[in-house]
Write an enzyme that holds these catalytic residues in place. Structure first.
Site, mmCIF file in Angstrom:
data_model
loop_
_atom_site.group_PDB
_atom_site.id
_atom_site.type_symbol
_atom_site.label_atom_id
_atom_site.label_comp_id
_atom_site.label_asym_id
_atom_site.label_seq_id
_atom_site.Cartn_x
_atom_site.Cartn_y
_atom_site.Cartn_z
ATOM 1 C CG ASP A 19 -8.990 3.042 -0.411
ATOM 2 O OD1 ASP A 19 -9.728 2.070 -0.237
ATOM 3 O OD2 ASP A 19 -8.834 3.933 0.428
ATOM 4 C CB SER A 40 -5.257 7.115 4.102
ATOM 5 O OG SER A 40 -6.320 7.407 3.217
ATOM 6 C CG ASP A 100 -10.254 4.145 10.010
ATOM 7 O OD1 ASP A 100 -9.452 3.233 9.724
ATOM 8 O OD2 ASP A 100 -11.422 3.924 10.374
ATOM 9 N NE ARG A 122 -1.340 5.512 1.258
ATOM 10 C CZ ARG A 122 -0.488 5.333 2.264
ATOM 11 N NH1 ARG A 122 0.447 4.401 2.184
ATOM 12 N NH2 ARG A 122 -0.562 6.093 3.330
ATOM 13 C CG ASP A 123 -6.157 6.237 0.174
ATOM 14 O OD1 ASP A 123 -6.496 5.396 -0.675
ATOM 15 O OD2 ASP A 123 -6.112 5.991 1.386
ATOM 16 C CE1 TYR A 182 -3.699 2.455 0.776
ATOM 17 C CE2 TYR A 182 -2.844 2.666 3.021
ATOM 18 C CZ TYR A 182 -3.741 3.054 2.035
ATOM 19 O OH TYR A 182 -4.666 4.038 2.302
#
Length: 398
Positions: free
Chosen positions: A170, A131, A352, A124-125, A119
């Protein structure tokens, strides 16, 4: 991980034949690590029928050194130790955290399989803040050489240990539902190239691969099923249709029920546009689309925090949902042929995202009424939340 719903667009916006049976000389005690010879997983079958998901030592250390000494209620200790003994996935979410892999591989018995999340895509995201990753859009070469190649090198050095990978939570689902978000448009090429590179490079005999497919409240919308399946199938084919690829991972770090009927949001005004009201239906329905798109379609489902339902105001509320509990423990007994196993992917107790609105990585979803507050930064240990998950566990851990 960010996932939000849009009724008008009918879209969700983001945030293993098993190895040969061990011979009698291969069967170790729990103190031994790996098998006496190289493991060869057959991804045409469900490896979780033979291998038990390993309780990784990183999460165990968090529980034993952070959670248990700080329990507000000593009566929760036995339940906490049960969680520490439960199989879960170790997250490689930065280049530095690849250092977690070698120690995690060191104590996996021959009859167990180590779960690993890969990940760290550039950008990312793309539709979230809490995140966001360390690599910027355009840093694909760093992703390949410093992250994926390092993981591959370590796995090659441990051929006697079975490993199950969840590839990039994701990422591709974001490209399906967030084409209107500039950051996602900017990230798209890197996501597609990066995921294909990860699948190709990590196509190793002792590895079985699953690619993230969101969940029923994301790609499960009727309008998202076909494009979602096609997006994932393109990555699989771009990787050369790797032999060790098994299918998808769903509900990663999510809250959806496995087989609740009617579904949690079945009474919502837009429910008629989503026929996948639970993950069992989603695995079956999306699985048909994946097969039609030319991709293996078996699934593992994250049940780590879905023990309680009816907590969210809408499908897409993803941050530290208040009232949640640990869900079904890892098992290959799912009652559905396409579903290989229930697994715990998200480590219950790791936040989270922060609820501090002044923080740089604050995401408004972590400030919603159904989000637990206060909460620390994404990935930080969240003691109060861990204790809540224990108390609300279903089936009960108490």
């Amino acid at each position: 991980m960010k996932i939000t719903s849009s009724a008008a667009a009918l879209a969700l916006v983001a945030s293993a034949v098993a190895a040969p049976s061990p011979t009698s000389s291969d069967k170790p005690t729990k103190r031994q690590s790996g098998c006496s010879s190289a493991v060869s997983l057959n991804a045409q079958t469900n490896v979780f029928k033979q291998y038990t998901l390993h309780a990784n030592n990183f999460y165990r250390k968090e529980i034993e050194e952070l959670a248990i000494p700080n329990l507000s209620d000593p009566s929760l200790e036995a339940a906490a130790r049960k969680v520490a003994d439960t199989g879960s996935f170790v997250w490689l979410d930065t280049i530095a955290n690849v250092d977690r892999l070698e120690p995690a591989l060191a104590d996996v018995p021959c009859d167990e399989i180590l779960g690993v999340v890969v990940y760290d895509l550039p950008g990312r995201d793309c539709a979230a803040k809490a995140s966001n990753g360390e690599l910027k859009v355009g840093e694909l070469n760093r992703y390949k050489t410093e992250f994926i190649d390092r993981i591959a090198s370590i796995l090659k050095a441990h051929p006697n240990t079975a490993v199950a990978l969840v590839i990039e939570p994701d990422s591709l689902p974001n490209l399906v539902t967030n084409s209107d978000v500039q950051a996602c448009r900017n990230s798209a090429a890197g996501y597609r190239d990066g995921v294909a590179y990860a699948l190709k490079t990590l196509n190793l005999p002792n590895v079985v691969q699953y690619i993230d497919a969101g969940h029923g409240g994301w790609l499960g919308w009727d309008a998202n099923l076909k494009p979602g399946a096609e997006e994932l199938a393109k990555a699989y084919k771009a990787a050369g249709s790797p032999k060790q690829f098994r299918g998808i991972a769903t509900n990663v770090a999510g809250w959806n029920a496995w087989d609740l009927s009617p579904g949690e949001f079945s009474k919502a005004s837009d429910a008629k546009y989503n026929s996948c009201q639970n993950e069992r239906t989603y695995v079956s329905t999306f699985g048909q689309r994946l097969k039609a798109a030319g991709m293996p379609n078996h699934a593992i489902v994250d049940t780590g925090r879905n023990g309680v339902t009816g907590l969210r105001e809408e499908w897409g509320n993803w941050c530290n949902v208040d009232g949640a509990g640990f869900g079904r423990p890892p098992s290959a007994d799912t009652g559905l042929e396409l579903a290989d196993a229930f697994v715990w992917v998200k480590p219950g107790g790791e936040s989270d995202g922060t609820s501090d609105s002044s923080a740089v990585r604050y995401d408004s979803f972590c400030g919603k009424p159904d989000a637990f507050q206060p909460s620390p930064e994404a990935g930080a240990w969240h003691q109060e939340y861990f204790e809540m998950l224990l108390r609300n566990s279903n089936p009960s851990l108490l």
